[in-house]
Design a protein around this motif. Structure first.
Motif, PDB file in Angstrom:
ATOM      1  N   LEU A  22       0.800  -1.189   0.041  1.00  0.00           N
ATOM      2  CA  LEU A  22      -0.260   0.555   0.107  1.00  0.00           C
ATOM      3  C   LEU A  22       0.465   1.614  -0.131  1.00  0.00           C
ATOM      4  N   MET A  26       0.624   5.591  -1.830  1.00  0.00           N
ATOM      5  CA  MET A  26       0.644   7.279  -0.892  1.00  0.00           C
ATOM      6  C   MET A  26       1.287   7.712  -1.865  1.00  0.00           C
ATOM      7  N   PHE A  29       4.076  10.379   1.331  1.00  0.00           N
ATOM      8  CA  PHE A  29       4.218   9.160   2.348  1.00  0.00           C
ATOM      9  C   PHE A  29       5.127   9.636   3.446  1.00  0.00           C
ATOM     10  N   ILE A 108      -3.070   4.677   6.834  1.00  0.00           N
ATOM     11  CA  ILE A 108      -3.339   4.426   5.436  1.00  0.00           C
ATOM     12  C   ILE A 108      -4.440   3.782   5.382  1.00  0.00           C
ATOM     13  N   GLU A 109      -5.606   4.108   4.425  1.00  0.00           N
ATOM     14  CA  GLU A 109      -5.489   5.201   3.276  1.00  0.00           C
ATOM     15  C   GLU A 109      -6.671   6.599   4.387  1.00  0.00           C
ATOM     16  N   SER A 110      -6.500   7.423   4.358  1.00  0.00           N
ATOM     17  CA  SER A 110      -6.990   8.355   4.801  1.00  0.00           C
ATOM     18  C   SER A 110      -8.482   8.180   4.865  1.00  0.00           C
ATOM     19  N   SER A 137      -2.830   8.843   1.744  1.00  0.00           N
ATOM     20  CA  SER A 137      -4.014   8.445   0.928  1.00  0.00           C
ATOM     21  C   SER A 137      -3.313   9.284  -0.366  1.00  0.00           C
ATOM     22  N   ARG A 138      -3.276   7.935  -1.513  1.00  0.00           N
ATOM     23  CA  ARG A 138      -3.060   7.583  -2.706  1.00  0.00           C
ATOM     24  C   ARG A 138      -3.158   9.400  -3.601  1.00  0.00           C
ATOM     25  N   ASP A 142      -7.887  13.337  -1.852  1.00  0.00           N
ATOM     26  CA  ASP A 142      -9.051  12.245  -0.727  1.00  0.00           C
ATOM     27  C   ASP A 142      -8.670  12.752   0.747  1.00  0.00           C
ATOM     28  N   ARG A 143      -7.591  12.779   1.180  1.00  0.00           N
ATOM     29  CA  ARG A 143      -7.242  12.782   2.092  1.00  0.00           C
ATOM     30  C   ARG A 143      -7.321  14.172   2.602  1.00  0.00           C
TER      31      ARG A 143
END
Length: 184
Positions: A22, A26, A29, A108-110, A137-138, A142-143
């Motif tokens: 994962l 990110m 990260f 993760i993921e947020s 997050s990716r 989104d985060r």
């Protein structure tokens, strides 16, 4: 609305899915990783119990060694397939062992596993804190959207350093010097 915990003895840190397959996806990260490591190191100094989770470890790998080595001895590492940690009965069992009043989340993921876990924590009545600089997050959008929604839902959303000093409560705390050294 979440509040400052009464004492460290009523708190658990939840490390969500910092896994081998994962992490490379990110965004930014490295910054989150440094804060997660700081939070885990501070938790060790404060004797704060930790629960770690791994999303489908057969496919996504285990917790990265650089994080696993910072976990306190006897930390439960719980495999899950549900996105929220609360969907895993072993997680619920680990919580019931010490009956914390406050849960602190990082990982993760947020916008998926951390997000759903925080919302379920709030729904279950836990005082819920998100280490907002210790999640990723990716996509940063989104985060950021997830962090905003967690805050709006009632989680306390603050940075790692604030969390550590909130848990210390006082410069007379025996862990103060060690934690202060960590944040420098």
């Amino acid at each position: 609305m979440s509040t400052i915990p009464a004492s460290v003895s009523s708190v658990k840190l939840v490390l969500v899915d910092v896994q081998a397959r994962l992490v490379p996806a990110m965004s930014d990260f490295e910054a989150a990783a440094n804060r997660i490591k700081l939070l885990l190191s501070g938790a060790k100094e404060l004797a704060l119990p930790v629960i770690a989770t791994e999303q489908y470890p057969q496919g996504l790998g285990n917790t990265l060694p650089e994080f696993a080595e910072l976990l306190p001895e006897n930390t439960p590492v719980i495999a899950k397939t549900g996105f929220s940690v609360f969907q895993e009965p072993e997680f619920i069992k680990a919580l019931e062992k010490d009956k914390p009043g406050t849960l602190i989340f990082c990982g993760i993921e947020s916008h998926v596993c951390v997000f759903q876990s925080v919302l379920d924590s709030l729904a279950a009545g836990y005082n819920t804190i998100l280490a907002c600089d210790a999640v990723a997050s990716r996509k940063n959008a989104d985060r950021d959207a997830a962090i905003g929604q967690m805050r709006a839902s009632g989680a306390m959303v603050i940075g790692t350093e604030s969390i550590l000093f909130m848990l210390l409560r006082n410069a007379k705390n025996p862990a103060f010097k060690a934690v202060s050294k960590l944040v420098r």
